[in-house]
Design an enzyme around this catalytic site. Structure first.
Site, PDB file in Angstrom:
ATOM      1  N   GLY A  37       0.833  -1.198   0.000  1.00 39.65           N
ATOM      2  CA  GLY A  37       0.000   0.000   0.000  1.00 39.65           C
ATOM      3  C   GLY A  37       0.869   1.249   0.000  1.00 39.65           C
ATOM      4  N   GLY A  56       5.994  13.968  -4.083  1.00 38.20           N
ATOM      5  CA  GLY A  56       5.433  12.630  -4.182  1.00 38.20           C
ATOM      6  C   GLY A  56       5.169  12.213  -5.619  1.00 38.20           C
ATOM      7  N   GLU A  57       5.849  12.848  -6.575  1.00 36.72           N
ATOM      8  CA  GLU A  57       5.571  12.517  -7.978  1.00 36.72           C
ATOM      9  C   GLU A  57       5.968  11.086  -8.318  1.00 36.72           C
ATOM     10  OE1 GLU A  57       6.053  14.140 -12.529  1.00 36.72           O
ATOM     11  OE2 GLU A  57       6.543  15.475 -10.866  1.00 36.72           O
ATOM     12  N   ARG A  94      16.496  13.981  -0.062  1.00 37.80           N
ATOM     13  CA  ARG A  94      16.580  12.582  -0.486  1.00 37.80           C
ATOM     14  C   ARG A  94      17.910  12.289  -1.152  1.00 37.80           C
ATOM     15  NH1 ARG A  94      11.728  11.399  -3.869  1.00 37.80           N
ATOM     16  NH2 ARG A  94      13.019   9.622  -4.308  1.00 37.80           N
TER      17      ARG A  94
END
Length: 185
Positions: A37, A56-57, A94
């Protein structure tokens, strides 16, 4: 608080710092999302009747590839500048942006009127680190500078001197442009 948003109502941000999305990594992410999920919802900002991705692409693209019709998302009413900052900081934290993508993101942030020092404080990076990354961009924006010494391997004589001379000129040009930009800011 997150809610389910129709994927058809979501648009990618044209100012997204990340330009390259590795297909293999997206496939792995999609497999993980299919198995577990979507753990972290994406962040969107409303634009009229639609939504634009703030961050969040990669998760969005992975869910899209799975054929999902909706995606869990947090919707925040953000202005364009705040959304750009959040996307920039999220991507830099990130640490998997390419050096060119990172330099382009810095250049876009500097175009808003910030100095390199202010930018560094805002995103938590040192002035030196930003300057060397930014120099990669102003030195032609190509991957030749990022590739390092690979251009000299396997060359002999005149070819090696020619490559070394081009790299030397590119470095000098980068230093001049960076100095002009620092003076102007």
């Amino acid at each position: 608080m997150s809610r389910d948003i129709l994927i058809d109502l979501i648009d990618a941000d044209p100012d997204q710092p990340r330009r390259h999305f590795d297909a293999d990594q997206l496939a792995e992410l999609a497999e993980s999302i299919a198995a577990n999920g979507l753990i972290v919802p994406i962040l969107l900002r409303p634009v009229g009747e639609r939504f634009v991705i703030v961050h969040g692409e990669r998760r969005f693209r992975a869910c899209q590839s799975l054929g999902w019709s909706t995606i869990p998302a947090e919707v925040r009413d953000l202005d364009v500048e705040t959304a750009r900052w959040l996307a920039l900081v999220e991507n830099i934290q990130r640490a998997d942006l390419s050096p060119i993508e990172e330099a382009q993101a810095y250049a876009a942030a500097l175009a808003t009127g910030l100095t390199q020092l202010q930018l560094g404080k805002r995103i938590g990076k040192t002035q030196l680190g930003k300057t060397s990354t930014f120099r990669r961009l102003v030195a032609g924006g190509s991957r030749r500078l990022v590739a390092g010494h690979r251009g000299l391997l396997g060359r002999t004589g005149r070819g090696r001197r020619r490559v070394a001379h081009r790299r030397h000129r590119a470095r000098r040009r980068a230093i001049r442009i960076a100095a002009i930009l620092e003076f102007a800011l």
